[in-house]
Design a protein around this motif. Structure first.
Motif, short mmCIF file in Angstrom:
data_model
loop_
_atom_site.label_atom_id
_atom_site.label_comp_id
_atom_site.label_asym_id
_atom_site.label_seq_id
_atom_site.Cartn_x
_atom_site.Cartn_y
_atom_site.Cartn_z
N ARG A 199 0.80 -1.23 0.00
CA ARG A 199 0.00 0.00 0.00
C ARG A 199 0.83 1.28 0.00
O ARG A 199 0.26 2.37 -0.02
N ALA A 200 2.13 1.16 0.02
CA ALA A 200 2.96 2.36 0.13
C ALA A 200 4.04 2.38 -0.95
O ALA A 200 4.63 1.34 -1.28
N ILE A 201 4.28 3.57 -1.50
CA ILE A 201 5.31 3.74 -2.51
C ILE A 201 6.16 4.96 -2.17
O ILE A 201 5.71 5.84 -1.42
N THR A 202 7.36 4.99 -2.71
CA THR A 202 8.21 6.17 -2.58
C THR A 202 8.36 6.82 -3.94
O THR A 202 8.70 6.15 -4.92
N LEU A 203 8.07 8.11 -4.00
CA LEU A 203 8.25 8.88 -5.23
C LEU A 203 9.53 9.68 -5.14
O LEU A 203 9.74 10.42 -4.17
N ALA A 204 10.38 9.54 -6.13
CA ALA A 204 11.56 10.39 -6.26
C ALA A 204 11.19 11.53 -7.20
O ALA A 204 10.70 11.30 -8.31
N LEU A 205 11.41 12.75 -6.75
CA LEU A 205 10.96 13.93 -7.48
C LEU A 205 12.12 14.84 -7.84
O LEU A 205 13.03 15.07 -7.04
N ASP A 206 12.07 15.36 -9.05
CA ASP A 206 13.02 16.38 -9.48
C ASP A 206 12.33 17.73 -9.34
O ASP A 206 11.29 17.98 -9.97
N VAL A 207 12.87 18.58 -8.47
CA VAL A 207 12.28 19.90 -8.22
C VAL A 207 13.33 20.94 -8.61
O VAL A 207 14.24 21.23 -7.82
N LEU A 229 21.26 15.81 1.68
CA LEU A 229 22.36 15.63 0.74
C LEU A 229 21.96 14.88 -0.52
O LEU A 229 22.76 14.76 -1.45
N ALA A 230 20.74 14.38 -0.61
CA ALA A 230 20.32 13.56 -1.75
C ALA A 230 20.16 14.41 -3.01
O ALA A 230 19.88 15.60 -2.95
N SER A 231 20.30 13.75 -4.15
CA SER A 231 20.20 14.46 -5.43
C SER A 231 18.75 14.67 -5.86
O SER A 231 18.46 15.52 -6.71
N VAL A 232 17.82 13.87 -5.32
CA VAL A 232 16.40 14.03 -5.61
C VAL A 232 15.63 14.08 -4.30
O VAL A 232 16.12 13.64 -3.26
N LEU A 233 14.43 14.62 -4.36
CA LEU A 233 13.56 14.70 -3.20
C LEU A 233 12.66 13.46 -3.18
O LEU A 233 12.05 13.12 -4.20
N GLU A 234 12.58 12.78 -2.04
CA GLU A 234 11.74 11.59 -1.94
C GLU A 234 10.66 11.78 -0.89
O GLU A 234 10.93 12.27 0.21
#
Length: 247
Positions: free
Chosen positions: A32-40, A75-80
């Motif tokens: 029921r859960a997912i992680t979205l990696a987002l480019d902002v 420090l991550a390159s994308v927002l999760e």
């Protein structure tokens, strides 16, 4: 010059502006859960423990928004963000079922300055999560692992069953307790977090650990009261209350 100064004062800071985020990847965490990696593109940066607002707009113009904790460290390159699907929700069903790489959504943030941790604050750390309350705590723990791995940290996670345990592959060394369906042969904790459990796993109060507790309201209240009863300093106990990770 005066006009330019006035315009500057009226321009909202980046954290308050809605901007477009593009989905880079979608990763399943549980059924029921997912992680979205987002480019902002205009992301101003964030502190571990903060959250964002996500807004969706339907074809008829109807808008719905929900808040989601940030799972990725600064420090991550994308927002999760990690989203748990609620069947009667307005936002989470689309994010958890329909969102694909390349999709765009509106995002505002980062938001919040109380439930945050930075390496300069030191430790030891005591992170206590109830269900999806693990999301902002994982952002804190990931930062600690990357920036100050020598700093002592105790992560205690309460989940109903192994199927509902998010970030399972990253929880080596964490203390996990299952409240409904422990796995076959499980020899660890199989009850709700209580004072006795905290007395066994938490750093002693004399070490003045920074305590972060996140989860449903009832969970947070029980844990915070137990920590105080054990002698932990109120000023070092930070709490964040919510139900599932969004609707």
């Amino acid at each position: 010059m005066a006009g330019a100064a006035l315009l500057g004062r009226l321009t909202p800071p980046p954290a308050l502006r809605w901007q477009i985020a593009r989905v880079v990847s979608v990763r399943a965490e549980t059924p029921r859960a997912i992680t979205l990696a987002l480019d902002v593109p205009e992301w101003p940066g964030h502190r571990a423990g903060q959250h964002v607002d996500v807004r969706l707009t339907a074809e008829d113009g109807y808008r719905a928004q929900r808040s989601y904790s940030i799972a990725s460290p600064p420090l991550a390159s994308v927002l999760e963000i990690t989203v748990e699907r609620l069947e009667d929700g307005e936002v989470s069903p689309w994010l958890a079922r329909e969102a694909e790489p390349g999709d765009e959504l509106e995002l505002r943030g980062p938001i919040g300055g109380y439930f945050v941790w930075e390496p300069a604050r030191g430790g030891p750390l005591l992170l206590i999560a109830g269900g999806s309350g693990l999301v902002p705590l994982m952002g804190i723990e990931r930062l600690r692992r990357a920036a100050t791995p020598e700093l002592a940290s105790t992560l205690l996670v309460s989940a109903r069953s192994p199927e509902e345990l998010i970030y399972a592959e990253e929880l080596e060394g964490a203390v996990v307790t299952y409240t409904r369906e422990p796995p076959p042969g499980w020899t660890g904790y199989a009850r709700r977090v209580d004072r006795a459990m905290l007395a066994e796993v938490a750093p002693p109060p004399e070490q003045r650990p920074h305590c972060y507790v996140c989860g449903p309201t009832s969970f947070v209240e029980v844990v915070a009261e137990a920590l105080v009863a054990l002698g932990h300093h109120r000023a070092l106990i930070k709490t964040e209350r919510f139900g599932a990770t969004g609707g």
